[in-house]
Design a protein around this motif. Structure first.
Motif, PDB file in Angstrom:
ATOM      1  N   ASP A  15       0.837  -1.208   0.000  1.00 56.79           N
ATOM      2  CA  ASP A  15       0.000   0.000   0.000  1.00 56.79           C
ATOM      3  C   ASP A  15       0.871   1.256   0.000  1.00 56.79           C
ATOM      4  N   ALA A  16       1.921   1.234   0.837  1.00 58.36           N
ATOM      5  CA  ALA A  16       2.820   2.399   0.877  1.00 58.36           C
ATOM      6  C   ALA A  16       3.473   2.605  -0.493  1.00 58.36           C
ATOM      7  N   THR A  17       3.918   1.496  -1.112  1.00 59.22           N
ATOM      8  CA  THR A  17       4.528   1.587  -2.443  1.00 59.22           C
ATOM      9  C   THR A  17       3.554   2.200  -3.451  1.00 59.22           C
ATOM     10  N   HIS A  18       2.315   1.676  -3.467  1.00 55.48           N
ATOM     11  CA  HIS A  18       1.334   2.193  -4.425  1.00 55.48           C
ATOM     12  C   HIS A  18       1.030   3.667  -4.194  1.00 55.48           C
ATOM     13  N   THR A  19       0.975   4.076  -2.919  1.00 60.55           N
ATOM     14  CA  THR A  19       0.736   5.495  -2.627  1.00 60.55           C
ATOM     15  C   THR A  19       1.857   6.352  -3.208  1.00 60.55           C
ATOM     16  N   ILE A  20       3.096   5.886  -3.053  1.00 66.06           N
ATOM     17  CA  ILE A  20       4.230   6.617  -3.632  1.00 66.06           C
ATOM     18  C   ILE A  20       4.109   6.711  -5.152  1.00 66.06           C
ATOM     19  N   MET A  21       3.818   5.564  -5.777  1.00 66.96           N
ATOM     20  CA  MET A  21       3.778   5.532  -7.243  1.00 66.96           C
ATOM     21  C   MET A  21       2.644   6.413  -7.775  1.00 66.96           C
ATOM     22  N   ARG A  22       1.490   6.359  -7.109  1.00 66.85           N
ATOM     23  CA  ARG A  22       0.351   7.157  -7.557  1.00 66.85           C
ATOM     24  C   ARG A  22       0.688   8.650  -7.444  1.00 66.85           C
ATOM     25  N   ARG A  23       1.240   9.020  -6.284  1.00 68.82           N
ATOM     26  CA  ARG A  23       1.615  10.420  -6.086  1.00 68.82           C
ATOM     27  C   ARG A  23       2.639  10.871  -7.132  1.00 68.82           C
ATOM     28  N   LEU A  24       3.580   9.990  -7.432  1.00 64.84           N
ATOM     29  CA  LEU A  24       4.627  10.318  -8.401  1.00 64.84           C
ATOM     30  C   LEU A  24       4.028  10.608  -9.779  1.00 64.84           C
ATOM     31  N   ASN A  25       2.960   9.889 -10.104  1.00 65.96           N
ATOM     32  CA  ASN A  25       2.328  10.072 -11.409  1.00 65.96           C
ATOM     33  C   ASN A  25       1.416  11.282 -11.459  1.00 65.96           C
ATOM     34  N   GLN A  26       1.055  11.805 -10.289  1.00 65.73           N
ATOM     35  CA  GLN A  26       0.060  12.880 -10.280  1.00 65.73           C
ATOM     36  C   GLN A  26       0.597  14.230  -9.822  1.00 65.73           C
ATOM     37  N   THR A  27       1.879  14.274  -9.414  1.00 63.97           N
ATOM     38  CA  THR A  27       2.415  15.562  -8.962  1.00 63.97           C
ATOM     39  C   THR A  27       3.666  15.933  -9.754  1.00 63.97           C
ATOM     40  N   PHE A  28       3.908  17.232  -9.829  1.00 65.60           N
ATOM     41  CA  PHE A  28       5.071  17.695 -10.576  1.00 65.60           C
ATOM     42  C   PHE A  28       6.283  17.910  -9.674  1.00 65.60           C
TER      43      PHE A  28
END
Lengths: 206, 206, 206
Positions: free
Chosen positions: C57-70
């Motif tokens: 879950d922590a990994t996915h949160t990181i990856m999602r944030r990485l794809n959605q923030t500049f």
């Protein structure tokens, strides 16, 4: 004769769609090979090799274009990852078919069919999703479903392994079967990576 | 004594050339180890470990420089990929030599020599190609030939596997040999990845 | 009940710290599983699966944030690599625990404990280092020590392999144990990759 599913001057979208179409061909050939006798298996394996070559051509066309053009519909890394993971799906299915022939395995455990059915479903979903990349339309249900399929494949794989180690006493047969079922599991993982690439692309576009 | 093939203040080109030179050393040591007796093998394996350390140093120097400088002769990713795949070639050859000693395998199947000869040829071609990166001169014949060699390695590998499973009845010996020949196949794949990295760089420059 | 180590609106730093905390939990569960009986092992394995889900879950949160923030605190690629390699550590430890249960291995060679102790130490060091990413404070001793630990793990692994091939005559038991000790070695490699990612980040900042 070579399969040809790509138009003359294909776009990235056409090329991804072609890669995915070969995956459907590959997964269906895997299903065919399970029930076939040795002679027929060799023939099916040859058709698998053809599909793998055709998929490889589509991958190379994508990679070459990526290196020679500046304008791309998505981030270059995402195109690269998507093309690579589509290519991996094909490679693992091809390797599994190859080992079945190479190791002259007469009978495969029943659960191997369950593994292959999951791959067939994942391939169909992937092929259906590719044309929707243009519009980014209803891709979420695709990646959620492929993730669910991969979980299911994982459970089947673990049950199959436990069963094989319980029941098979010939270590050389065990070694052969283990490698084959692991390639099928690798293929399921690769389909999940394709779905993750699509999720990454869709999230960036949203 | 440590091998030293790199000048004091090396460029990326020097460092790639050094990495590739160690690959020639490594592939030749692999060829030597096949025909040697157990005591000599240990000694050859030590020289292989030295070559691996030296190649590792060149890799680390490239990676450190890449993280600390802005100006690079090619795309950063391509430098990273090229350095990593050169490093992989060495690692797999080193691991193969290591397993031959560790598993105390007395005799290796004849086709293993064919595998190693392909690695020697791929290493030579790679070492010859690296200095041409500066001018991008006649690199295509290099990557075409390494791709051809990898195809050949793949065919040899499959024949070797089939033969081993047909002829070897001791499952533990089979397990040992399978792991060794797979490392050699991994090394051949890594040489192909080096060639693909070079192709990517050349296409971008053209 | 799910483990929860992350605050409501976590930063990248919080998420990396959470990932690393689960690694400590995982490495300790691995140590526990070695001495346990079969029934207890199943229970420990369930707790391992919970830790793995939480880390995921922590990994996915990181990856999602990485794809959605500049705006990211470090290069995107470095965040991606760090999160991926932390995730790999957990996956390999989880797979090792899983295989111990799945293969019903009653007794593991003594050196497996040495392997697991190295993983426990690497996990602790990693968890201690993560909060220092904010200030880039004394990270070098961390990555140097984890590299040293990985070298030690590698030597233990090789001795263990040699011993197993010398002493175990049941090929199926050998096959099972080999796969388990390889997952532990893969976990040690993944900890080294985490350390390398941190080194890359620190060098760029310096």
């Amino acid at each position: 004769m070579r399969l040809r599913l790509t138009p003359r001057d294909p776009s990235y979208f056409d090329l991804f769609a072609a890669q995915a179409s070969y995956l459907v061909v590959g997964a269906n050939l895997l299903a065919e090979i399970l029930g076939a006798d040795r002679a027929t298996r060799k023939d099916i394996n040859r058709r698998m090799a053809e599909a793998e070559h055709a998929a490889d051509d589509a991958t190379h066309t994508i990679m070459r274009r990526l290196n020679q053009t500046f304008v791309t519909p998505f981030d270059r890394d995402d195109i690269y990852n998507l093309a690579s993971s589509l290519d991996d799906c094909m490679d693992f299915m091809d390797e599994a078919a190859d080992l079945i022939v190479l190791y002259k395995v007469d009978e495969l455990p029943a659960r191997v069919s369950d593994q292959v059915q999951v791959l067939q479903r994942a391939a169909e979903l992937t092929a259906e999703a590719m044309p929707r990349l243009r519009s980014m339309d209803s891709l979420q249900e695709y990646w959620v479903e492929v993730n669910r399929l991969e979980n299911q494949a994982d459970k089947t794989h673990r049950k199959l392994l436990a069963q094989m180690f319980d029941e098979i006493t010939d270590p050389i047969l065990l070694l052969k079967l283990k490698e084959i079922v692991e390639k099928l599991e690798d293929a399921a993982d690769a389909f999940e990576k394709v779905a993750n690439s699509i999720e990454t692309i869709a999230l960036k576009e949203s």
